[in-house]
Every structure is written in C-alpha cells, then in structure tokens.
Scaffold this motif. Structure first.
Motif, mmCIF file in Angstrom:
data_model
loop_
_atom_site.group_PDB
_atom_site.id
_atom_site.type_symbol
_atom_site.label_atom_id
_atom_site.label_comp_id
_atom_site.label_asym_id
_atom_site.label_seq_id
_atom_site.Cartn_x
_atom_site.Cartn_y
_atom_site.Cartn_z
ATOM 1 N N LEU A 84 0.839 -1.193 0.000
ATOM 2 C CA LEU A 84 0.000 0.000 0.000
ATOM 3 C C LEU A 84 0.874 1.243 0.000
ATOM 4 C CD1 LEU A 84 -2.896 -0.735 2.515
ATOM 5 C CD2 LEU A 84 -3.128 -0.127 0.112
ATOM 6 N N TYR A 85 0.494 2.206 -0.802
ATOM 7 C CA TYR A 85 1.240 3.467 -0.894
ATOM 8 C C TYR A 85 1.043 4.257 0.397
ATOM 9 C CZ TYR A 85 2.846 7.932 -2.731
ATOM 10 O OH TYR A 85 3.519 9.094 -2.943
ATOM 11 N N GLU A 86 2.110 4.707 0.963
ATOM 12 C CA GLU A 86 2.049 5.510 2.193
ATOM 13 C C GLU A 86 2.544 6.915 1.886
ATOM 14 O OE1 GLU A 86 0.684 4.501 4.930
ATOM 15 O OE2 GLU A 86 0.503 2.394 4.419
ATOM 16 N N PRO A 87 2.037 7.916 2.512
ATOM 17 C CA PRO A 87 1.281 7.904 3.754
ATOM 18 C C PRO A 87 -0.233 7.744 3.574
ATOM 19 C CG PRO A 87 1.798 10.145 3.187
ATOM 20 C CD PRO A 87 2.442 9.259 2.153
ATOM 21 N N ASP A 88 -0.753 7.973 2.391
ATOM 22 C CA ASP A 88 -2.203 7.890 2.199
ATOM 23 C C ASP A 88 -2.512 7.044 0.965
ATOM 24 O OD1 ASP A 88 -4.897 8.219 2.429
ATOM 25 O OD2 ASP A 88 -4.919 10.302 1.771
ATOM 26 N N PRO A 89 -2.878 5.774 1.167
ATOM 27 C CA PRO A 89 -3.101 4.879 0.036
ATOM 28 C C PRO A 89 -4.491 4.972 -0.588
ATOM 29 C CG PRO A 89 -3.368 3.671 2.057
ATOM 30 C CD PRO A 89 -2.966 5.074 2.442
ATOM 31 N N ILE A 90 -5.354 5.831 -0.052
ATOM 32 C CA ILE A 90 -6.736 5.887 -0.529
ATOM 33 C C ILE A 90 -6.970 7.165 -1.322
ATOM 34 C CG2 ILE A 90 -9.151 6.022 0.200
ATOM 35 C CD1 ILE A 90 -8.360 4.226 2.571
ATOM 36 N N VAL A 91 -7.542 6.996 -2.524
ATOM 37 C CA VAL A 91 -7.913 8.132 -3.368
ATOM 38 C C VAL A 91 -9.369 7.958 -3.797
ATOM 39 C CG1 VAL A 91 -5.575 8.602 -4.193
ATOM 40 C CG2 VAL A 91 -7.016 7.011 -5.456
ATOM 41 N N SER A 92 -9.967 9.050 -4.224
ATOM 42 C CA SER A 92 -11.387 8.996 -4.565
ATOM 43 C C SER A 92 -11.641 8.719 -6.044
ATOM 44 C CB SER A 92 -12.071 10.304 -4.165
ATOM 45 O OG SER A 92 -11.449 11.392 -4.823
ATOM 46 N N ASN A 93 -10.598 8.858 -6.867
ATOM 47 C CA ASN A 93 -10.809 8.656 -8.305
ATOM 48 C C ASN A 93 -9.491 8.352 -9.007
ATOM 49 O OD1 ASN A 93 -9.562 11.248 -8.794
ATOM 50 N ND2 ASN A 93 -11.483 12.160 -8.131
ATOM 51 N N VAL A 94 -9.598 7.982 -10.274
ATOM 52 C CA VAL A 94 -8.425 7.613 -11.070
ATOM 53 C C VAL A 94 -7.507 8.813 -11.307
ATOM 54 C CG1 VAL A 94 -7.703 6.796 -13.349
ATOM 55 C CG2 VAL A 94 -9.526 5.631 -12.136
ATOM 56 N N GLU A 95 -8.071 10.004 -11.435
ATOM 57 C CA GLU A 95 -7.242 11.199 -11.629
ATOM 58 C C GLU A 95 -6.290 11.401 -10.450
ATOM 59 O OE1 GLU A 95 -10.605 11.377 -11.959
ATOM 60 O OE2 GLU A 95 -10.831 11.771 -14.097
ATOM 61 N N SER A 96 -6.778 11.148 -9.235
ATOM 62 C CA SER A 96 -5.923 11.281 -8.050
ATOM 63 C C SER A 96 -4.807 10.243 -8.063
ATOM 64 C CB SER A 96 -6.757 11.135 -6.782
ATOM 65 O OG SER A 96 -7.715 12.158 -6.700
ATOM 66 N N PHE A 97 -5.114 9.038 -8.515
ATOM 67 C CA PHE A 97 -4.104 7.991 -8.682
ATOM 68 C C PHE A 97 -3.015 8.466 -9.649
ATOM 69 C CE2 PHE A 97 -3.118 4.146 -11.409
ATOM 70 C CZ PHE A 97 -2.172 3.605 -10.556
ATOM 71 N N ILE A 98 -3.421 9.015 -10.764
ATOM 72 C CA ILE A 98 -2.458 9.502 -11.760
ATOM 73 C C ILE A 98 -1.607 10.631 -11.188
ATOM 74 C CG2 ILE A 98 -2.270 10.707 -13.980
ATOM 75 C CD1 ILE A 98 -4.695 8.958 -14.896
ATOM 76 N N ARG A 99 -2.214 11.518 -10.415
ATOM 77 C CA ARG A 99 -1.444 12.612 -9.791
ATOM 78 C C ARG A 99 -0.385 12.060 -8.833
ATOM 79 N NH1 ARG A 99 -6.380 15.412 -10.040
ATOM 80 N NH2 ARG A 99 -6.963 14.792 -7.921
ATOM 81 N N ILE A 100 -0.730 11.014 -8.086
ATOM 82 C CA ILE A 100 0.248 10.394 -7.178
ATOM 83 C C ILE A 100 1.405 9.802 -7.973
ATOM 84 C CG2 ILE A 100 0.614 8.406 -5.649
ATOM 85 C CD1 ILE A 100 -2.119 9.020 -4.414
ATOM 86 N N ILE A 101 1.090 9.113 -9.057
ATOM 87 C CA ILE A 101 2.134 8.522 -9.907
ATOM 88 C C ILE A 101 3.041 9.620 -10.464
ATOM 89 C CG2 ILE A 101 2.599 7.187 -12.018
ATOM 90 C CD1 ILE A 101 1.263 5.563 -9.790
ATOM 91 N N GLU A 102 2.445 10.681 -10.951
ATOM 92 C CA GLU A 102 3.206 11.777 -11.546
ATOM 93 C C GLU A 102 4.113 12.470 -10.537
ATOM 94 O OE1 GLU A 102 3.690 13.497 -14.771
ATOM 95 O OE2 GLU A 102 3.359 11.356 -14.970
ATOM 96 N N SER A 103 3.596 12.758 -9.362
ATOM 97 C CA SER A 103 4.409 13.482 -8.377
ATOM 98 C C SER A 103 5.460 12.565 -7.749
ATOM 99 C CB SER A 103 3.536 14.109 -7.298
ATOM 100 O OG SER A 103 2.903 13.117 -6.513
ATOM 101 N N ASP A 104 5.112 11.308 -7.530
ATOM 102 C CA ASP A 104 6.022 10.294 -6.978
ATOM 103 C C ASP A 104 6.892 10.855 -5.851
ATOM 104 O OD1 ASP A 104 7.160 7.810 -6.667
ATOM 105 O OD2 ASP A 104 8.495 7.991 -8.390
ATOM 106 N N GLU A 105 6.244 11.468 -4.883
ATOM 107 C CA GLU A 105 6.946 12.149 -3.788
ATOM 108 C C GLU A 105 7.858 11.235 -2.984
ATOM 109 O OE1 GLU A 105 4.171 14.278 -1.363
ATOM 110 O OE2 GLU A 105 3.284 15.281 -3.102
#
Length: 111
Positions: A84-105
């Motif tokens: 599970l992605y930490e610190p927050d593995p829960i997103v409300s939509n696919v766009e948020s998933f893509i933003r996490i992938i893009e930022s890859d903090e």
C-alpha cells in the motif's frame, strides 16, 4: 460511456502521454491493464536472457473497493510484492491515482 470505460480512457490517455519515442519502444515501453476494477501500470522490456521476448514489469496498481467506494493505491516492491502506498493509500478517483504517480513524492514508482 460507463464509469469504468471513462476511468480506463483516462488511464489510457495518461499512458499515451508517457510512452517513449517510437524509436525507443523496442527497448522500453509503457502499458496498462484494466480488469475487474483494478488498474496496473507496467513497463514493457525485452527479457534479460532472450531479447526476442517481452516482459511486463508492473510498478503501480490501483484497485477500486466497492464496499468503501474508494480506490487503493499500491506500489511494487523490489521483492515483487505489492505494498500500500504511504502515507495515504486511498484516493477517490483515477485522476488522483495519476497525480500520485506523476508526483512520486516518495520515489516508489519512478525510482
């Protein structure tokens, strides 16, 4: 168009923007699968010991949990297991998933 198809279209559009130049796609490419409310993003590379064969190397996963109405984000560990992605593995939509992938903090997806 159904919600699933809209989500798949968004993932497909994202992957298309990230794919390498056509000349490089024999060496490395990107792809995705979208099945059973689950998205998996992967690299496509020649197999290390037989360059005529291609292998898919997954690096990101997002699964819709219907009972909770959320998407859970995972990354592939070097051991080959999903975490599970930490610190927050829960997103409300696919766009948020893509933003996490893009930022890859946390350097989970792009190293």
């Amino acid at each position: 168009m159904s919600i699933l198809n809209i989500n798949e279209k968004r993932v497909s559009d994202y992957i298309q923007t990230k794919r390498p130049l056509v000349e490089l796609r024999e060496q490395i490419d990107l792809g995705y699968s979208f099945k059973n409310n689950e998205v998996i993003l992967f690299q496509i590379r020649p197999q290390w010991d037989d360059h005529s064969k291609k292998v898919e190397c997954p690096y990101a996963r997002c699964k819709y949990v219907k009972s909770q109405q959320v998407w859970k984000v995972y990354w592939m560990r070097a051991t080959g297991t999903w975490k599970l992605y930490e610190p927050d593995p829960i997103v409300s939509n696919v766009e948020s998933f893509i933003r996490i992938i893009e930022s890859d903090e946390h350097s989970c997806f792009w190293g």
